[in-house]
Design a protein around this motif. Sequence first.
Motif, PDB file in Angstrom:
ATOM      1  N   LYS A 293       0.823  -1.208   0.000  1.00 40.01           N
ATOM      2  CA  LYS A 293       0.000   0.000   0.000  1.00 40.01           C
ATOM      3  C   LYS A 293       0.856   1.257   0.000  1.00 40.01           C
ATOM      4  O   LYS A 293       0.335   2.355   0.066  1.00 40.01           O
ATOM      5  CB  LYS A 293      -0.903  -0.011   1.220  1.00 40.01           C
ATOM      6  CG  LYS A 293      -1.878  -1.149   1.195  1.00 40.01           C
ATOM      7  CD  LYS A 293      -2.776  -1.131   2.402  1.00 40.01           C
ATOM      8  CE  LYS A 293      -3.503  -2.435   2.437  1.00 40.01           C
ATOM      9  NZ  LYS A 293      -4.880  -2.389   2.481  1.00 40.01           N
ATOM     10  N   THR A 294       2.166   1.107  -0.102  1.00 41.38           N
ATOM     11  CA  THR A 294       3.073   2.245  -0.032  1.00 41.38           C
ATOM     12  C   THR A 294       2.853   3.202  -1.195  1.00 41.38           C
ATOM     13  O   THR A 294       2.777   4.418  -0.990  1.00 41.38           O
ATOM     14  CB  THR A 294       4.531   1.760  -0.018  1.00 41.38           C
ATOM     15  OG1 THR A 294       4.689   0.800   1.010  1.00 41.38           O
ATOM     16  CG2 THR A 294       5.481   2.901   0.196  1.00 41.38           C
ATOM     17  N   LEU A 295       2.752   2.684  -2.414  1.00 44.80           N
ATOM     18  CA  LEU A 295       2.530   3.540  -3.577  1.00 44.80           C
ATOM     19  C   LEU A 295       1.214   4.291  -3.475  1.00 44.80           C
ATOM     20  O   LEU A 295       1.135   5.470  -3.824  1.00 44.80           O
ATOM     21  CB  LEU A 295       2.536   2.709  -4.860  1.00 44.80           C
ATOM     22  CG  LEU A 295       3.880   2.368  -5.463  1.00 44.80           C
ATOM     23  CD1 LEU A 295       3.699   1.471  -6.665  1.00 44.80           C
ATOM     24  CD2 LEU A 295       4.621   3.610  -5.836  1.00 44.80           C
ATOM     25  N   THR A 296       0.192   3.615  -2.986  1.00 43.78           N
ATOM     26  CA  THR A 296      -1.110   4.250  -2.844  1.00 43.78           C
ATOM     27  C   THR A 296      -1.058   5.392  -1.838  1.00 43.78           C
ATOM     28  O   THR A 296      -1.593   6.472  -2.086  1.00 43.78           O
ATOM     29  CB  THR A 296      -2.160   3.211  -2.407  1.00 43.78           C
ATOM     30  OG1 THR A 296      -2.089   2.088  -3.269  1.00 43.78           O
ATOM     31  CG2 THR A 296      -3.550   3.785  -2.458  1.00 43.78           C
ATOM     32  N   VAL A 297      -0.382   5.175  -0.725  1.00 45.88           N
ATOM     33  CA  VAL A 297      -0.309   6.210   0.313  1.00 45.88           C
ATOM     34  C   VAL A 297       0.514   7.404  -0.172  1.00 45.88           C
ATOM     35  O   VAL A 297       0.125   8.560   0.033  1.00 45.88           O
ATOM     36  CB  VAL A 297       0.264   5.623   1.617  1.00 45.88           C
ATOM     37  CG1 VAL A 297       0.564   6.705   2.625  1.00 45.88           C
ATOM     38  CG2 VAL A 297      -0.695   4.607   2.206  1.00 45.88           C
ATOM     39  N   VAL A 298       1.627   7.154  -0.843  1.00 47.32           N
ATOM     40  CA  VAL A 298       2.456   8.254  -1.339  1.00 47.32           C
ATOM     41  C   VAL A 298       1.714   9.044  -2.414  1.00 47.32           C
ATOM     42  O   VAL A 298       1.729  10.288  -2.413  1.00 47.32           O
ATOM     43  CB  VAL A 298       3.803   7.721  -1.871  1.00 47.32           C
ATOM     44  CG1 VAL A 298       4.602   8.808  -2.546  1.00 47.32           C
ATOM     45  CG2 VAL A 298       4.603   7.113  -0.740  1.00 47.32           C
ATOM     46  N   ALA A 299       1.030   8.349  -3.327  1.00 49.02           N
ATOM     47  CA  ALA A 299       0.233   9.038  -4.347  1.00 49.02           C
ATOM     48  C   ALA A 299      -0.903   9.816  -3.710  1.00 49.02           C
ATOM     49  O   ALA A 299      -1.228  10.927  -4.148  1.00 49.02           O
ATOM     50  CB  ALA A 299      -0.317   8.029  -5.350  1.00 49.02           C
ATOM     51  N   LEU A 300      -1.484   9.273  -2.647  1.00 47.39           N
ATOM     52  CA  LEU A 300      -2.570   9.951  -1.935  1.00 47.39           C
ATOM     53  C   LEU A 300      -2.082  11.230  -1.276  1.00 47.39           C
ATOM     54  O   LEU A 300      -2.739  12.273  -1.363  1.00 47.39           O
ATOM     55  CB  LEU A 300      -3.153   8.994  -0.900  1.00 47.39           C
ATOM     56  CG  LEU A 300      -4.494   9.284  -0.280  1.00 47.39           C
ATOM     57  CD1 LEU A 300      -5.570   9.279  -1.334  1.00 47.39           C
ATOM     58  CD2 LEU A 300      -4.808   8.243   0.762  1.00 47.39           C
ATOM     59  N   VAL A 301      -0.914  11.179  -0.656  1.00 50.93           N
ATOM     60  CA  VAL A 301      -0.357  12.367   0.009  1.00 50.93           C
ATOM     61  C   VAL A 301       0.012  13.434  -1.018  1.00 50.93           C
ATOM     62  O   VAL A 301      -0.309  14.619  -0.843  1.00 50.93           O
ATOM     63  CB  VAL A 301       0.858  11.971   0.872  1.00 50.93           C
ATOM     64  CG1 VAL A 301       1.629  13.193   1.326  1.00 50.93           C
ATOM     65  CG2 VAL A 301       0.406  11.151   2.066  1.00 50.93           C
ATOM     66  N   LEU A 302       0.680  13.034  -2.097  1.00 49.95           N
ATOM     67  CA  LEU A 302       1.046  14.002  -3.127  1.00 49.95           C
ATOM     68  C   LEU A 302      -0.181  14.604  -3.796  1.00 49.95           C
ATOM     69  O   LEU A 302      -0.220  15.806  -4.080  1.00 49.95           O
ATOM     70  CB  LEU A 302       1.950  13.344  -4.172  1.00 49.95           C
ATOM     71  CG  LEU A 302       3.366  13.000  -3.731  1.00 49.95           C
ATOM     72  CD1 LEU A 302       4.097  12.277  -4.850  1.00 49.95           C
ATOM     73  CD2 LEU A 302       4.111  14.231  -3.301  1.00 49.95           C
ATOM     74  N   ASN A 303      -1.188  13.802  -4.022  1.00 55.25           N
ATOM     75  CA  ASN A 303      -2.420  14.305  -4.621  1.00 55.25           C
ATOM     76  C   ASN A 303      -3.140  15.248  -3.666  1.00 55.25           C
ATOM     77  O   ASN A 303      -3.754  16.220  -4.098  1.00 55.25           O
ATOM     78  CB  ASN A 303      -3.315  13.137  -5.023  1.00 55.25           C
ATOM     79  CG  ASN A 303      -4.343  13.532  -6.043  1.00 55.25           C
ATOM     80  OD1 ASN A 303      -4.161  14.485  -6.780  1.00 55.25           O
ATOM     81  ND2 ASN A 303      -5.429  12.799  -6.096  1.00 55.25           N
TER      82      ASN A 303
END
Length: 110
Positions: free
Chosen positions: A83-93
């Motif tokens: 879920k790391t990619l999802t969380v990082v994309a979520l924070v950047l978004n």
Amino acid sequence: MITLNLLTVITAAAAILAFVDGVGRLRSSRNSTVLAVLELVLAVLMLLTVFTALPAPLSLIVVAVLLEIVLVLALLTGGRGSKTLTVVALVLNSIVIVTALGWVAIPGLF
């Protein structure tokens, strides 16, 4: 001509990470295919809004909010993968949404 600033880089990074996450979800057999395809389409649209001018209903804010909703749903539905990619994309978004709406002014982003 494209003006390269930090907000453009953050937006492109969020879209690329969401795209990579969508491809990973699409390749996995246990995840929702509909969410993965929706994530891929919205990530491509977000990349297009960074570098081109799309019609008014497909502005950066609309696409970023829709991508945020899809990323939250993808995070909540889970799956086997990381879920790391999802969380990082979520924070950047989230940073893109907050700064594009003008709720927070971060010096050096514009």
